[in-house]
Design an enzyme around this catalytic site. Sequence first.
Site, PDB file in Angstrom:
ATOM      1  N   LYS A  37      56.738 -21.587 -20.440  1.00 28.03           N
ATOM      2  CA  LYS A  37      56.193 -22.062 -19.317  1.00 28.03           C
ATOM      3  C   LYS A  37      57.278 -22.406 -18.260  1.00 28.03           C
ATOM      4  O   LYS A  37      57.041 -22.426 -17.066  1.00 28.03           O
ATOM      5  CB  LYS A  37      55.521 -23.619 -19.571  1.00 28.03           C
ATOM      6  N   LYS A  72      44.889 -12.485 -24.190  1.00 27.94           N
ATOM      7  CA  LYS A  72      43.952 -13.614 -24.321  1.00 27.94           C
ATOM      8  C   LYS A  72      43.174 -13.641 -23.103  1.00 27.94           C
ATOM      9  O   LYS A  72      43.516 -13.485 -21.845  1.00 27.94           O
ATOM     10  CB  LYS A  72      44.866 -14.830 -24.484  1.00 27.94           C
ATOM     11  N   LYS A 116      41.783 -18.354 -18.006  1.00 28.95           N
ATOM     12  CA  LYS A 116      41.354 -18.699 -16.763  1.00 28.95           C
ATOM     13  C   LYS A 116      42.169 -18.414 -15.552  1.00 28.95           C
ATOM     14  O   LYS A 116      41.907 -18.374 -14.611  1.00 28.95           O
ATOM     15  CB  LYS A 116      41.123 -20.253 -16.925  1.00 28.95           C
TER      16      LYS A 116
END
Length: 345
Positions: free
Chosen positions: A124, A207, A210
């Site tokens: 991240k 994956k 969203k």
Amino acid sequence: MSEAQTSFTPRVFSGIQPSGGLTLGNYLGAMRRFVQWQDRGQQEGFETIFCMVDLHAITVWQDPDALRRQTRELAAGYIASGLDPAKSILFNQSQVPEHAQLAWIFNCVARMGWMQRMTQWKDKAGKNTQNASLGLFAYPALMAADILIYHATHVPVGEDQKQHVELTRDIAAKFNHDYKVDFFPETEPVIEGAATRVMSLRDGSKKMSKSDPSDMARINMTDDADTIANKIRKARTDPDALPSEAEGLEGRAEARNLVNIYAALCDSDIASVLKDVGGRQFSEFKPMLADLAVEKLSPISSEMSRLMETPDEIDRILGLGADRARAIAAPILARTYEIVGMIKS
Ligand code: TRP
């Protein structure tokens, strides 16, 4: 009883970040499993606690209005999926200040080196770690506090969170060792099987997310029946018929993903599904999958929109959940402060 003899009653805790829309992946990988834990908890007499971790969400930028809406939507998603506020404790992390308070103590227990090894931090923060928030670095200590402020013993999470739950064990062990107590349990990660890993409808190696730029890559929990059916019809596949056995899905990531979703939606497994549908073409299988997905998901999405019409009611439920959560968390924080040497107010 001395603390060395304390044994910990089973208690389940998990959390989801209200940082964006909910997908079929959240439903199959998290919510559906939380409901199974809730039912087990009811039968076996243990507490199940599910949180919307808004303090974690703001470790990266969140628009305030969007965060509020997403938190309510997540609560609606939990409830529409079958979590019952009378059976489980459902609440919002920021409404129980003990999470942040215990997280501070854990910031002083955890070592910089432990945090630096976290793969989620590395992913991240990317190359520009100097510009990442301090909160993003400390994220796993807050997660440890989420879990340990309830003395939770079982934490159902995805594979990507396993390292954080292991760090939680390390923090508990170091705290217990440094202060010579047996106060925090060493929590077990309960990892979802590969069976609940839902992949993108456009690329079977990624994956379902969203944040995928293409909405066609995912099924949202708020999609209506036509949208769900259309996305499945357009999902990427290969030209071959379905095999009769799981081995036949090797190297066919998209085909495997659709069979996997079918199996998860009907509480079955890939082998049994293929026994029934082996030999069929996707032109036949996709409508079957679309029907099943609509049958399972559209009651949830319509219940979610119904709940979202009364945000005050959602807020009321979350407030009651926070009161129940605090009743467990406050004495554990008080005892922690005492162990650490803080003078009582
Ligand atoms: N880090 C988790 C995720 O992104 C969310 C989370 C925060 C969590 N606190 C938790 C999960 C405690 C389990 C237990 O998925």
